[in-house]
Design an enzyme around this catalytic site. Structure first.
Site, PDB file in Angstrom:
ATOM      1  N   LEU A 168       9.284  33.185  10.875  1.00  0.00           N
ATOM      2  CA  LEU A 168       9.430  32.742  12.574  1.00  0.00           C
ATOM      3  C   LEU A 168       8.129  33.620  13.673  1.00  0.00           C
ATOM      4  O   LEU A 168       7.674  34.057  12.777  1.00  0.00           O
ATOM      5  CB  LEU A 168      10.292  33.656  12.362  1.00  0.00           C
ATOM      6  CG  LEU A 168      12.171  33.071  11.937  1.00  0.00           C
ATOM      7  CD1 LEU A 168      13.306  33.918  12.576  1.00  0.00           C
ATOM      8  CD2 LEU A 168      12.186  31.685  12.105  1.00  0.00           C
ATOM      9  N   ASP A 169       7.583  33.331  14.192  1.00  0.00           N
ATOM     10  CA  ASP A 169       6.720  33.364  15.208  1.00  0.00           C
ATOM     11  C   ASP A 169       7.841  33.853  16.641  1.00  0.00           C
ATOM     12  O   ASP A 169       9.252  33.973  16.287  1.00  0.00           O
ATOM     13  CB  ASP A 169       5.838  32.353  16.206  1.00  0.00           C
ATOM     14  CG  ASP A 169       7.060  31.294  16.511  1.00  0.00           C
ATOM     15  OD1 ASP A 169       7.772  31.675  16.694  1.00  0.00           O
ATOM     16  OD2 ASP A 169       5.890  30.311  16.954  1.00  0.00           O
ATOM     17  N   SER A 170       7.203  34.741  17.255  1.00  0.00           N
ATOM     18  CA  SER A 170       7.779  35.398  18.340  1.00  0.00           C
ATOM     19  C   SER A 170       8.385  34.156  18.773  1.00  0.00           C
ATOM     20  O   SER A 170       9.638  34.804  19.506  1.00  0.00           O
ATOM     21  CB  SER A 170       6.412  35.950  19.040  1.00  0.00           C
ATOM     22  OG  SER A 170       6.375  34.890  20.050  1.00  0.00           O
ATOM     23  N   ASP A 198      10.366  31.899  17.379  1.00  0.00           N
ATOM     24  CA  ASP A 198      11.748  31.254  16.221  1.00  0.00           C
ATOM     25  C   ASP A 198      12.583  32.917  16.737  1.00  0.00           C
ATOM     26  O   ASP A 198      14.136  33.163  16.583  1.00  0.00           O
ATOM     27  CB  ASP A 198      11.041  31.379  15.482  1.00  0.00           C
ATOM     28  CG  ASP A 198      10.267  29.900  15.709  1.00  0.00           C
ATOM     29  OD1 ASP A 198      10.944  29.366  16.075  1.00  0.00           O
ATOM     30  OD2 ASP A 198       9.552  29.732  14.370  1.00  0.00           O
ATOM     31  N   LYS A 207       7.445  25.253  22.125  1.00  0.00           N
ATOM     32  CA  LYS A 207       6.009  25.290  21.116  1.00  0.00           C
ATOM     33  C   LYS A 207       5.412  24.341  21.016  1.00  0.00           C
ATOM     34  O   LYS A 207       3.732  24.093  20.416  1.00  0.00           O
ATOM     35  CB  LYS A 207       7.091  24.466  19.625  1.00  0.00           C
ATOM     36  CG  LYS A 207       8.006  25.040  18.918  1.00  0.00           C
ATOM     37  CD  LYS A 207       7.527  27.088  18.262  1.00  0.00           C
ATOM     38  CE  LYS A 207       8.469  26.865  17.172  1.00  0.00           C
ATOM     39  NZ  LYS A 207       8.041  28.348  16.272  1.00  0.00           N
TER      40      LYS A 207
END
Lengths: 116, 89
Positions: free
Chosen positions: A71-73, A75, B39
């Protein structure tokens, strides 16, 4: 005279249960059984699976949101909000900054649920 | 100047608001829209661009606040795709 007899019978009937109630051991009824850690964990896992980016197969208590689950920040925030919604609580920013693994999140939720 | 911390906080607030929609379609749309918009601009580095997007995010948050309040004034039937055991919404 007949009325009198009825009245005295009633009085006796009314007294009897009171005496019985004193003898009977108190029974406590709980509205909801206290939540167990296993229950928190399984509900947390179900909630986390709704996060699209999360790799379900790697989901364990030791898994780090960013390193292990891919996951990124953004997510990670999403995962925490999903948990907040599932357990109907709010994780303050200060604490959510420190939550790095699934286990830490479960621990925090478990502690909060026990306070209720 | 919007820091990454502020952006993440805005993202969190927006998502929390989005969950407040009682209507499944509104809720899922809002979540998807927030997710996709953030995103899309993930790699942005120009401070000016970040600021203008951050400000529009703040406006969207106010808009969501209004819309979720209105949404909660009406009752909605659950759709077949929604889990019934959900304890709130």
């Amino acid at each position: 005279m007949f009325r009198l007899a009825v009245r005295s019978a009633r009085v006796q009937m009314a007294r009897a249960p009171v005496a019985a109630a004193i003898v009977r051991a108190p029974v406590r009824f709980y509205a909801v059984a206290p939540i167990t850690k296993e229950e928190v964990t399984s509900r947390a896992f179900e909630a986390l699976k709704t996060v699209a980016a999360l790799q379900e197969s790697k989901l364990t208590l030791e898994a780090n949101f960013q390193k292990d689950l891919g996951l990124d920040s953004l997510d990670t925030v999403e995962a925490l909000v999903a948990l907040e919604e599932e357990f109907d609580l709010e994780i303050p920013d200060k604490i959510s900054d420190e939550i790095k693994t699934v286990g830490e999140a479960v621990d925090y939720i478990y502690e909060e649920e026990r306070k209720l | 100047m919007a820091t990454s911390r502020q952006v993440l906080s805005l993202y969190k607030q927006l998502l929390e608001k989005a969950y407040k929609f009682d209507n499944y379609n509104f809720r899922e749309y809002a979540k998807r829209k927030i997710h996709d918009s953030f995103k899309e601009h993930k790699g942005l580095s120009g401070q000016e661009q970040i600021n203008s997007l951050y400000n529009s995010g703040i406006d969207s948050l106010a808009q969501l606040q209004r819309q979720t309040s209105i949404s909660q004034m009406y009752t909605f039937e659950k759709l077949v795709v929604e889990p019934l055991d959900k304890h709130h919404h």
